[in-house]
Design a protein around this motif. Structure first.
Motif, PDB file in Angstrom:
ATOM      1  N   GLN A 106      52.473  38.692  42.438  1.00  0.00           N
ATOM      2  CA  GLN A 106      51.085  39.008  41.574  1.00  0.00           C
ATOM      3  C   GLN A 106      50.829  40.913  41.572  1.00  0.00           C
ATOM      4  O   GLN A 106      50.778  41.278  42.955  1.00  0.00           O
ATOM      5  CB  GLN A 106      50.441  38.403  41.733  1.00  0.00           C
ATOM      6  CG  GLN A 106      50.213  36.973  41.314  1.00  0.00           C
ATOM      7  CD  GLN A 106      49.331  36.309  41.340  1.00  0.00           C
ATOM      8  OE1 GLN A 106      48.373  36.472  41.853  1.00  0.00           O
ATOM      9  NE2 GLN A 106      49.311  34.839  40.824  1.00  0.00           N
ATOM     10  N   ALA A 107      51.292  41.845  40.668  1.00  0.00           N
ATOM     11  CA  ALA A 107      51.153  43.389  40.639  1.00  0.00           C
ATOM     12  C   ALA A 107      49.728  42.850  41.398  1.00  0.00           C
ATOM     13  O   ALA A 107      48.818  42.783  40.386  1.00  0.00           O
ATOM     14  CB  ALA A 107      51.134  44.052  39.855  1.00  0.00           C
ATOM     15  N   PRO A 108      48.838  43.935  42.636  1.00  0.00           N
ATOM     16  CA  PRO A 108      47.487  44.042  42.202  1.00  0.00           C
ATOM     17  C   PRO A 108      46.912  44.942  40.952  1.00  0.00           C
ATOM     18  O   PRO A 108      47.521  45.305  40.223  1.00  0.00           O
ATOM     19  CB  PRO A 108      47.535  45.014  43.205  1.00  0.00           C
ATOM     20  CG  PRO A 108      48.428  45.623  43.794  1.00  0.00           C
ATOM     21  CD  PRO A 108      49.654  44.472  42.580  1.00  0.00           C
ATOM     22  N   GLU A 109      45.686  44.691  40.895  1.00  0.00           N
ATOM     23  CA  GLU A 109      45.091  45.393  39.680  1.00  0.00           C
ATOM     24  C   GLU A 109      44.677  46.515  39.759  1.00  0.00           C
ATOM     25  O   GLU A 109      44.176  47.053  41.091  1.00  0.00           O
ATOM     26  CB  GLU A 109      44.025  44.716  39.239  1.00  0.00           C
ATOM     27  CG  GLU A 109      43.769  43.212  39.133  1.00  0.00           C
ATOM     28  CD  GLU A 109      41.807  43.134  39.260  1.00  0.00           C
ATOM     29  OE1 GLU A 109      41.067  43.440  38.982  1.00  0.00           O
ATOM     30  OE2 GLU A 109      42.372  41.330  39.141  1.00  0.00           O
TER      31      GLU A 109
END
Length: 171
Positions: A151-154
């Motif tokens: 999950q790509a960081p925000e």
């Protein structure tokens, strides 16, 4: 290591020596610590040591079960492991030993490996079996069914982007 099975070269000269090897629970625990495993619940090997030139040839197989930590879930899991053993050893000073003293050594990638040079006339068969076990252990163990979901960081808002929002309502 406490697990050692010694065969002398003069014993092999009389004919092949067949060995059924199985370390004790204490010896398996020590092997597991040495190889950085959680445990080694099962481990057996069958090896034949036979004469080869002025040394010996070791051939056989091993079977076992290793317990490792999954690199994704960090949970322990067990998996079966097996492998083949095929190598040659020669005594110290053998003319069949590969020397690297200043000269070039030509290696054939498709040919057999150069023989190991022993320190004496004794072959520690158990040490070679553990060495081959170590080569078969997965260095990046993954529990069956474990998947890695990235999950790509925000995206962080920079201070300038925050100022732009204050001055430009459309941003």
């Amino acid at each position: 290591m406490t697990w050692s099975v010694i065969v002398k070269l003069h014993e092999v000269a009389r004919g092949p020596v067949r060995l059924d090897l199985e370390p004790t629970a204490e010896q398996r625990a020590e092997i597991a610590r040495t190889l950085k495993l959680q445990s080694l619940p099962v481990f057996k090997a069958q090896v034949t040591v036979k004469p080869w030139l002025d040394g010996a040839e070791l051939a056989g197989r091993f079977d076992g079960m290793v317990e490792q930590i999954c690199g994704i879930t960090l949970e322990p899991f067990q998996q079966d492991i097996w492998g083949a053993i095929d190598l040659r050893v020669v005594p110290p000073g053998s003319p069949h030993a590969t020397t690297t003293d200043g000269g070039e050594v030509e290696l054939d990638p498709d040919g057999p490996d150069a023989p190991d040079v022993l320190e004496s006339d004794a072959i520690d068969v158990a040490a070679y079996v553990v060495e081959h076990l170590a080569l078969e252990i997965d260095p990046f163990p993954r529990k069956p069914g474990a998947t890695f979901e990235y999950q790509a960081p925000e995206a962080e808002t920079s201070p300038f982007a925050a100022l732009k929002k204050l001055t430009d309502p459309k941003a």
